[in-house]
Design a protein around this motif. Structure first.
Motif, PDB file in Angstrom:
ATOM      1  N   LYS A  99      -4.145   5.016  -0.501  1.00  0.00           N
ATOM      2  CA  LYS A  99      -4.284   3.577  -0.278  1.00  0.00           C
ATOM      3  C   LYS A  99      -4.437   2.859  -1.613  1.00  0.00           C
ATOM      4  CE  LYS A  99      -6.055   3.757   4.434  1.00  0.00           C
ATOM      5  NZ  LYS A  99      -7.111   3.343   5.380  1.00  0.00           N
ATOM      6  N   LEU A 100      -3.398   2.960  -2.419  1.00  0.00           N
ATOM      7  CA  LEU A 100      -3.350   2.296  -3.719  1.00  0.00           C
ATOM      8  C   LEU A 100      -2.357   1.144  -3.651  1.00  0.00           C
ATOM      9  CD1 LEU A 100      -3.252   5.420  -6.092  1.00  0.00           C
ATOM     10  CD2 LEU A 100      -5.230   3.969  -5.559  1.00  0.00           C
ATOM     11  N   PHE A 101      -2.618   0.109  -4.451  1.00  0.00           N
ATOM     12  CA  PHE A 101      -1.762  -1.070  -4.471  1.00  0.00           C
ATOM     13  C   PHE A 101      -0.717  -0.934  -5.576  1.00  0.00           C
ATOM     14  CE2 PHE A 101      -5.410  -3.942  -2.758  1.00  0.00           C
ATOM     15  CZ  PHE A 101      -5.295  -3.318  -1.523  1.00  0.00           C
ATOM     16  N   TYR A 102       0.536  -1.172  -5.188  1.00  0.00           N
ATOM     17  CA  TYR A 102       1.635  -1.220  -6.145  1.00  0.00           C
ATOM     18  C   TYR A 102       2.395  -2.525  -5.945  1.00  0.00           C
ATOM     19  CZ  TYR A 102       0.890   3.793  -6.970  1.00  0.00           C
ATOM     20  OH  TYR A 102       0.346   5.014  -7.297  1.00  0.00           O
ATOM     21  N   ARG A 103       3.109  -2.938  -6.993  1.00  0.00           N
ATOM     22  CA  ARG A 103       3.833  -4.215  -6.913  1.00  0.00           C
ATOM     23  C   ARG A 103       5.198  -4.070  -7.599  1.00  0.00           C
ATOM     24  NH1 ARG A 103       0.669  -7.348  -9.868  1.00  0.00           N
ATOM     25  NH2 ARG A 103      -0.667  -8.016  -8.131  1.00  0.00           N
ATOM     26  N   PHE A 104       6.232  -4.653  -6.976  1.00  0.00           N
ATOM     27  CA  PHE A 104       7.560  -4.665  -7.577  1.00  0.00           C
ATOM     28  C   PHE A 104       7.560  -5.614  -8.778  1.00  0.00           C
ATOM     29  CE2 PHE A 104       8.619  -2.844  -3.511  1.00  0.00           C
ATOM     30  CZ  PHE A 104       9.699  -2.012  -3.789  1.00  0.00           C
ATOM     31  N   ARG A 105       8.231  -5.176  -9.831  1.00  0.00           N
ATOM     32  CA  ARG A 105       8.254  -5.993 -11.049  1.00  0.00           C
ATOM     33  C   ARG A 105       9.025  -7.296 -10.852  1.00  0.00           C
ATOM     34  NH1 ARG A 105       6.137  -3.475 -15.421  1.00  0.00           N
ATOM     35  NH2 ARG A 105       5.842  -1.213 -15.287  1.00  0.00           N
TER      36      ARG A 105
ATOM     37  N   VAL B 107       0.855  -1.181   0.000  1.00  0.00           N
ATOM     38  CA  VAL B 107       0.000   0.000   0.000  1.00  0.00           C
ATOM     39  C   VAL B 107       0.894   1.235   0.000  1.00  0.00           C
ATOM     40  CG1 VAL B 107      -1.798   1.277   1.221  1.00  0.00           C
ATOM     41  CG2 VAL B 107      -1.809  -1.238   1.244  1.00  0.00           C
ATOM     42  N   ALA B 108       0.664   2.131  -0.936  1.00  0.00           N
ATOM     43  CA  ALA B 108       1.528   3.303  -1.091  1.00  0.00           C
ATOM     44  C   ALA B 108       1.625   4.104   0.200  1.00  0.00           C
ATOM     45  CB  ALA B 108       1.008   4.178  -2.229  1.00  0.00           C
ATOM     46  N   LYS B 109       0.513   4.360   0.837  1.00  0.00           N
ATOM     47  CA  LYS B 109       0.506   5.173   2.061  1.00  0.00           C
ATOM     48  C   LYS B 109       1.321   4.518   3.167  1.00  0.00           C
ATOM     49  CE  LYS B 109      -2.737   7.550   5.157  1.00  0.00           C
ATOM     50  NZ  LYS B 109      -2.159   8.880   4.872  1.00  0.00           N
ATOM     51  N   ASP B 110       1.228   3.179   3.280  1.00  0.00           N
ATOM     52  CA  ASP B 110       1.985   2.473   4.318  1.00  0.00           C
ATOM     53  C   ASP B 110       3.490   2.574   4.076  1.00  0.00           C
ATOM     54  OD1 ASP B 110      -0.440   1.795   5.382  1.00  0.00           O
ATOM     55  OD2 ASP B 110      -0.432  -0.278   4.634  1.00  0.00           O
ATOM     56  N   VAL B 111       3.893   2.508   2.822  1.00  0.00           N
ATOM     57  CA  VAL B 111       5.325   2.587   2.501  1.00  0.00           C
ATOM     58  C   VAL B 111       5.863   3.989   2.784  1.00  0.00           C
ATOM     59  CG1 VAL B 111       6.996   2.520   0.612  1.00  0.00           C
ATOM     60  CG2 VAL B 111       5.331   0.679   0.862  1.00  0.00           C
ATOM     61  N   VAL B 112       5.078   5.013   2.494  1.00  0.00           N
ATOM     62  CA  VAL B 112       5.507   6.376   2.818  1.00  0.00           C
ATOM     63  C   VAL B 112       5.724   6.512   4.327  1.00  0.00           C
ATOM     64  CG1 VAL B 112       4.807   8.806   2.830  1.00  0.00           C
ATOM     65  CG2 VAL B 112       4.442   7.403   0.778  1.00  0.00           C
ATOM     66  N   ASP B 113       4.793   5.965   5.113  1.00  0.00           N
ATOM     67  CA  ASP B 113       4.958   5.977   6.574  1.00  0.00           C
ATOM     68  C   ASP B 113       6.244   5.251   6.978  1.00  0.00           C
ATOM     69  OD1 ASP B 113       2.568   7.328   6.832  1.00  0.00           O
ATOM     70  OD2 ASP B 113       1.378   5.510   7.159  1.00  0.00           O
TER      71      ASP B 113
ATOM     72  N   GLU C 142      -2.988   1.593 -13.725  1.00  0.00           N
ATOM     73  CA  GLU C 142      -3.924   2.697 -13.928  1.00  0.00           C
ATOM     74  C   GLU C 142      -3.370   4.032 -13.440  1.00  0.00           C
ATOM     75  OE1 GLU C 142      -7.451   1.520 -11.910  1.00  0.00           O
ATOM     76  OE2 GLU C 142      -8.037   0.028 -13.428  1.00  0.00           O
ATOM     77  N   HIS C 143      -2.284   3.995 -12.677  1.00  0.00           N
ATOM     78  CA  HIS C 143      -1.723   5.233 -12.118  1.00  0.00           C
ATOM     79  C   HIS C 143      -0.252   5.326 -12.505  1.00  0.00           C
ATOM     80  CE1 HIS C 143      -5.292   6.050  -9.629  1.00  0.00           C
ATOM     81  NE2 HIS C 143      -5.336   4.743  -9.433  1.00  0.00           N
ATOM     82  N   PRO C 144       0.086   6.127 -13.501  1.00  0.00           N
ATOM     83  CA  PRO C 144       1.490   6.262 -13.910  1.00  0.00           C
ATOM     84  C   PRO C 144       2.339   7.014 -12.896  1.00  0.00           C
ATOM     85  CG  PRO C 144       0.114   7.806 -15.128  1.00  0.00           C
ATOM     86  CD  PRO C 144      -0.812   6.951 -14.334  1.00  0.00           C
ATOM     87  N   ASP C 145       1.696   7.741 -11.965  1.00  0.00           N
ATOM     88  CA  ASP C 145       2.416   8.476 -10.934  1.00  0.00           C
ATOM     89  C   ASP C 145       2.176   7.832  -9.581  1.00  0.00           C
ATOM     90  OD1 ASP C 145       3.305  10.373 -12.793  1.00  0.00           O
ATOM     91  OD2 ASP C 145       1.460  11.549 -12.572  1.00  0.00           O
ATOM     92  N   PHE C 146       3.184   7.939  -8.716  1.00  0.00           N
ATOM     93  CA  PHE C 146       3.047   7.401  -7.360  1.00  0.00           C
ATOM     94  C   PHE C 146       2.234   8.379  -6.517  1.00  0.00           C
ATOM     95  CE2 PHE C 146       4.406   6.839  -2.960  1.00  0.00           C
ATOM     96  CZ  PHE C 146       4.259   5.472  -2.810  1.00  0.00           C
ATOM     97  N   LYS C 147       1.240   7.853  -5.830  1.00  0.00           N
ATOM     98  CA  LYS C 147       0.362   8.687  -5.018  1.00  0.00           C
ATOM     99  C   LYS C 147       0.350   8.195  -3.578  1.00  0.00           C
ATOM    100  CE  LYS C 147      -2.663   9.822  -8.921  1.00  0.00           C
ATOM    101  NZ  LYS C 147      -4.042   9.821  -9.444  1.00  0.00           N
ATOM    102  N   ASP C 148       0.379   9.153  -2.669  1.00  0.00           N
ATOM    103  CA  ASP C 148       0.367   8.851  -1.233  1.00  0.00           C
ATOM    104  C   ASP C 148      -1.066   8.550  -0.796  1.00  0.00           C
ATOM    105  OD1 ASP C 148       0.895   8.611   1.437  1.00  0.00           O
ATOM    106  OD2 ASP C 148       1.378  10.720   1.766  1.00  0.00           O
TER     107      ASP C 148
ATOM    108  N   VAL D 100      -0.741  -2.063  -9.614  1.00  0.00           N
ATOM    109  CA  VAL D 100      -1.159  -3.439  -9.909  1.00  0.00           C
ATOM    110  C   VAL D 100      -2.037  -3.539 -11.157  1.00  0.00           C
ATOM    111  CG1 VAL D 100      -0.918  -4.277  -7.544  1.00  0.00           C
ATOM    112  CG2 VAL D 100      -3.070  -3.184  -8.261  1.00  0.00           C
ATOM    113  N   CYS D 101      -2.760  -2.466 -11.458  1.00  0.00           N
ATOM    114  CA  CYS D 101      -3.594  -2.462 -12.669  1.00  0.00           C
ATOM    115  C   CYS D 101      -3.061  -1.498 -13.731  1.00  0.00           C
ATOM    116  CB  CYS D 101      -5.036  -2.079 -12.316  1.00  0.00           C
ATOM    117  SG  CYS D 101      -5.859  -3.239 -11.205  1.00  0.00           S
TER     118      CYS D 101
END
Length: 431
Positions: free
Chosen positions: A136-142, A89-95, A128-134, A125-126
């Motif tokens: 509760k979005l899901f991101y995944r390492f390639r 979760v983007a927000k958790d990683v920023v924390d 759908e977001h080319p920019d990183f946002k702070d 993960v989908c």
């Protein structure tokens, strides 16, 4: 007829005419190796710098991925009726970045993650977001979903990393200190010696294949000449690894503009499983364990290159680099195991992270803890200097040389169960 025969020396004179040509060529022998090798074009230099920068960013991202896995921030997550494996979760990683002092504030953390995203270290993960946002979005390492298709250059990086790891793990590392005149070059190797090592360790089928691989490593910014901007040569010219694959990287480095290819800063010492923060008190070539200082061995004689030159680089004598022992005097196994001995046994559980375990051992049996990385896994588990290593994961270590302990640790799991004998008084503390 006799006169005709006497005229025969004239053709002989024409046969001797190449001799002046030979004297014309002799100055070429006085030309240095660097003047005879192929120079890197400006476009190749720029390409090497750019790709080296990208490689450093991806190595930083890979270290972050391992740390987030250890922190359990990467796991399978559900949203509505869908399950997204191995995401964060983007927000958790920023924390987490702020908590672990990898970012000064949320804005700085977003910039760091955006740089990693742009470098294709991870993605939404989908998509759908080319920019990183702070948020509760899901991101995944390639590297967790296999979406990073390896290019020819990335295959060279992977192969180079394997070679580098093998080289620095050897007890008699071939990366040495060389000097030319008043200049000294740390952790360098002659081009011909690197090819010799690759052939000996079956990394390449032929010397020609090795030269092609090393040329690709230069073009990718992985290795570089210590002087000048020339291509790889199977000669006595010196090269160094421009990328230290074992170095612990700070995430803020991805925002820097300085090219390490241009700066050519000295590599920090490697430590395969122990210290994560290296201080001045530790030897420049410190590994997980440090031996007692020994007399300096004789300098190796530079060998002739395959091109026939005798390079002018001279290796320096290896100087004793070990720091002074933290013990006031040597301790025997009999002293440790005697009834009523002033030592207390402790069982410590050390979970190594992606950088290592965080301690240095020394000695020839019994071995003791020479240094501990503050804040590292060993320190958190309770490891202290002057503790004696009794066993590791069930293996009795009291009579083992530090090299045997080293091999046992690196060949085993990340989790260590260590039995130590801790002194109950200060009788072993140097005055």
């Amino acid at each position: 007829m006799m006169l005709n025969q006497g005229e025969t020396p004239e053709p002989a004179k024409t046969d001797e005419t190449p001799e002046p040509a030979k004297t014309d060529e002799t100055p070429a022998d006085d030309v240095g190796e660097e003047d005879r090798v192929e120079l890197l074009s400006s476009s190749l230099q720029e390409s090497a710098e750019d790709f080296q920068r990208l490689t450093e960013i991806r190595l930083t991202g890979e270290q972050l991925r391992l740390r987030l896995h250890n922190s359990k921030l990467i796991r399978d997550r559900c949203q509505q009726t869908l399950t997204y494996p191995n995401c964060f979760v983007a927000k958790d990683v920023v924390d987490w970045l702020i908590e672990h002092k990898e970012a000064t504030d949320r804005e700085n953390a977003i910039k760091i993650m955006q740089k990693l995203l742009e470098s294709k270290v991870f993605h939404h993960v989908c998509d759908e977001h080319p920019d990183f946002k702070d948020e509760k979005l899901f991101y995944r390492f390639r590297n967790d979903d296999g979406t990073l298709s390896p290019s020819k250059q990335m295959r060279v990086v992977v192969r180079s990393q394997r070679i580098y790891e093998k080289i620095v793990a050897e007890e008699d590392c071939i990366l040495k200190v060389w000097e030319q005149g008043t200049e000294r070059y740390r952790r360098t190797i002659q081009g011909s010696q690197l090819l010799d090592w690759m052939l000996k360790n079956h990394e390449i089928p032929t010397r020609k294949d090795g030269e092609l691989l090393c040329r690709s490593m230069v073009e990718c910014g992985i290795i570089q000449p210590v002087r000048g901007c020339h291509h790889f040569s199977d000669s006595d010219l010196l090269y160094r690894f421009a990328i230290n694959f074992r170095r612990k990287r700070k995430l803020v480095e991805v925002l820097g503009d300085i090219s390490p290819y241009k700066e050519r800063q000295q590599d920090s010492p490697d430590s395969p499983f122990c210290l994560r923060k290296l201080s001045a008190e530790l030897p420049n070539n410190s590994f997980a364990c440090a031996d007692e200082p020994s007399p300096s061995p004789p300098s190796p004689v530079p060998k002739r290159s395959s091109q026939g030159g005798t390079g002018s680089y001279q290796p320096l004598k290896k100087e004793p680099m070990s720091p002074p022992s933290v013990l006031k005097r040597p301790v025997t196994v009999e002293e440790l195991t005697a009834p009523g001995a002033p030592f207390m046994m402790k069982i410590l559980h050390i979970m190594g992270d992606d950088v290592g375990w965080g301690f240095v051992v020394r000695g020839k049996g019994p071995c003791y803890v020479q240094a501990v990385d503050p804040g590292g896994p060993a320190s958190i588990a309770g490891v202290k200097i002057r503790q004696f290593v009794k066993s590791i994961n069930g293996l009795d270590c009291l009579y083992l040389h530090y090299r045997s302990i080293y091999k046992h640790i690196v060949a085993g799991p990340r989790a260590l169960i260590v039995e130590v004998l801790e002194p109950l008084d200060d009788s072993l503390v140097p005055t």
